[in-house]
Design a protein around this motif. Structure first.
Motif, short mmCIF file in Angstrom:
data_model
loop_
_atom_site.label_atom_id
_atom_site.label_comp_id
_atom_site.label_asym_id
_atom_site.label_seq_id
_atom_site.Cartn_x
_atom_site.Cartn_y
_atom_site.Cartn_z
N HIS A 158 37.88 52.66 99.53
CA HIS A 158 36.83 53.07 100.47
C HIS A 158 37.32 53.53 101.83
O HIS A 158 37.01 54.62 102.28
N SER A 252 37.54 39.69 103.14
CA SER A 252 36.11 39.92 102.91
C SER A 252 35.82 41.37 103.28
O SER A 252 36.26 41.86 104.33
N GLY A 253 35.12 42.07 102.40
CA GLY A 253 34.85 43.49 102.62
C GLY A 253 35.95 44.40 102.09
O GLY A 253 35.84 45.62 102.20
N THR A 255 38.86 45.96 99.20
CA THR A 255 38.75 46.65 97.91
C THR A 255 39.85 46.20 96.96
O THR A 255 41.02 46.19 97.30
N VAL A 276 29.91 39.28 95.83
CA VAL A 276 28.71 39.46 96.66
C VAL A 276 28.87 38.77 98.01
O VAL A 276 28.72 39.40 99.06
N THR A 277 29.22 37.49 97.98
CA THR A 277 29.24 36.76 99.25
C THR A 277 30.37 37.23 100.17
O THR A 277 30.26 37.14 101.38
N ARG A 278 31.44 37.76 99.58
CA ARG A 278 32.55 38.26 100.40
C ARG A 278 32.60 39.79 100.40
O ARG A 278 33.53 40.38 100.95
N GLU A 279 31.63 40.42 99.77
CA GLU A 279 31.58 41.89 99.67
C GLU A 279 32.91 42.48 99.24
O GLU A 279 33.43 43.42 99.85
N SER A 281 34.84 44.74 96.83
CA SER A 281 34.54 45.85 95.91
C SER A 281 35.59 45.92 94.81
O SER A 281 36.79 45.84 95.08
#
Ligand code: ZN
Ligand code: ZN
Length: 339
Positions: A158, A252-253, A255, A276-279, A281
């Motif tokens: 990303h 967290s967040g 990839t 989900v909780t740590r986003e 990908s």
């Protein structure tokens, strides 16, 4: 002619008929073809995507040109891509050209591990044949396909990662390490079980290389990033434990990029709440298109990516079983087959 093909009883070095060019097709005299991890999986019978044709990192000289082919002559040095998308269907237009129904419908025939092979009309007409500049030797040119796959993978992360962990330093991992370095990743970390390949990872830009058999790779990666975790973790091995490690190693967040193909039927032991909780990908990347093969050709020709030093072993086609043995034991970095 000699051709290595995958039959019901496994891999055989066969005496196959020399292919002839039909309308729109070309015949290529192979000069070099890299042995890929996915070839090993196909030979083992653990690769999911059918059909199991082996040898897709082939380059050579055009030996025959079929009726109606334009711009390619006998004697032209080429990289022919084994899979080419249509560019017009909803899947292509939706941004997933390597998932196009046409993409895997054709292949090099009988495959890249043959003295000569046919490139189908579809591949020729859809831009799958690149001409090699005179300065580019065949051995380096055989990295166009794997480097293209690495480029597409890195492009799918990303945001531009400042820190990255590459899990697996086989040929693909080593290409990814170099691409990330070229694109300015500051903290470049790797994990690799083979001491030979770990040495190459260090040489090509990884600041630290951990052995996943003896070290806690996610903990080490977190420590190196001040407890945060890396922006991106690239899984360049089919080993599913590396995927779980990658999930734990990213911030967290971040990839997790999946590049190595896990064995068919493998299961992943990961707590899905992390996504989900740590986003976190999970981004897969499979194969490449001509947008990337052209970039790969340019990077190799301009020596922006070192591919020559990855070649540790060369085998003639008749010694194919030896090439498999060496590659299966990770005793090589890259093995190249020659006619
Ligand atoms: Zn490959
Ligand atoms: Zn398409």
């Amino acid at each position: 002619m000699k051709a290595v093909v995958l039959g019901p009883a496994g891999v055989v070095v066969d005496d196959a008929p020399v292919p002839e060019a039909g309308p729109g097709e070309i015949i290529v005299s192979m000069r070099a073809c890299g042995l890929c991890g996915s070839d090993l999986e196909k030979i083992r019978g653990t690769y999911t995507a059918a059909p199991p044709v082996i040898g897709h990192e082939a380059v050579g000289v055009v030996a025959e040109v079929g009726d109606g082919v334009e711009g390619i002559r006998k004697g032209t040095r080429v990289f022919p891509h084994h899979h080419v998308p249509c560019g017009r269907c909803p899947t292509c237009k939706g941004g997933s050209p390597t998932m196009c129904a046409h993409y895997r419908a054709t292949n090099l025939e009988p495959g890249g591990f043959a003295e000569t092979f046919r490139v189908t009309r579809w591949n020729v007409e859809h831009g799958g044949v690149l001409r090699l500049p005179p300065i580019l030797d065949f051995e380096r040119a055989s990295f166009i396909e794997p480097l293209a796959c690495a480029i597409r993978a890195v492009d799918r992360i990303h945001a531009k990662p400042k820190s990255a962990l590459v899990l697996g330093a086989g040929p693909m991992g080593l290409l990814v390490i170099q691409l990330l370095r070229l694109r300015g990743t500051e903290t470049l970390l790797a994990s690799e079980g083979s001491s030979l390949r770990a040495e190459w990872a260090r040489r090509l830009g990884a600041a630290l290389v951990w052995d996943p058999m003896t070290q806690d790779v996610p903990a080490a990666a977190r420590k190196e990033t001040g407890g945060l975790g890396v922006d991106a973790a690239v899984v360049a091995t089919g080993n599913v434990r590396a995927i779980a490690q990658a999930v734990r190693a990213v911030r967290s967040g971040g990839t997790v990029l999946l590049l190595g193909v896990p064995e068919a039927g493998a299961r992943l032991d990961v707590d899905p709440s992390e996504f989900v909780t740590r986003e976190v990908s999970l981004v897969p990347s499979n194969a490449a298109t001509e947008a990337e093969t052209r970039k790969a050709l340019g990077l190799i020709a301009r020596k922006k990516i070192d591919v020559a030093s990855l070649v540790t072993h060369r085998f003639p086609l008749e010694s194919f079983p030896d090439a498999i043995r060496v590659a299966e034991r990770a005793e090589c970095v890259k093995a190249i087959l020659t006619p």
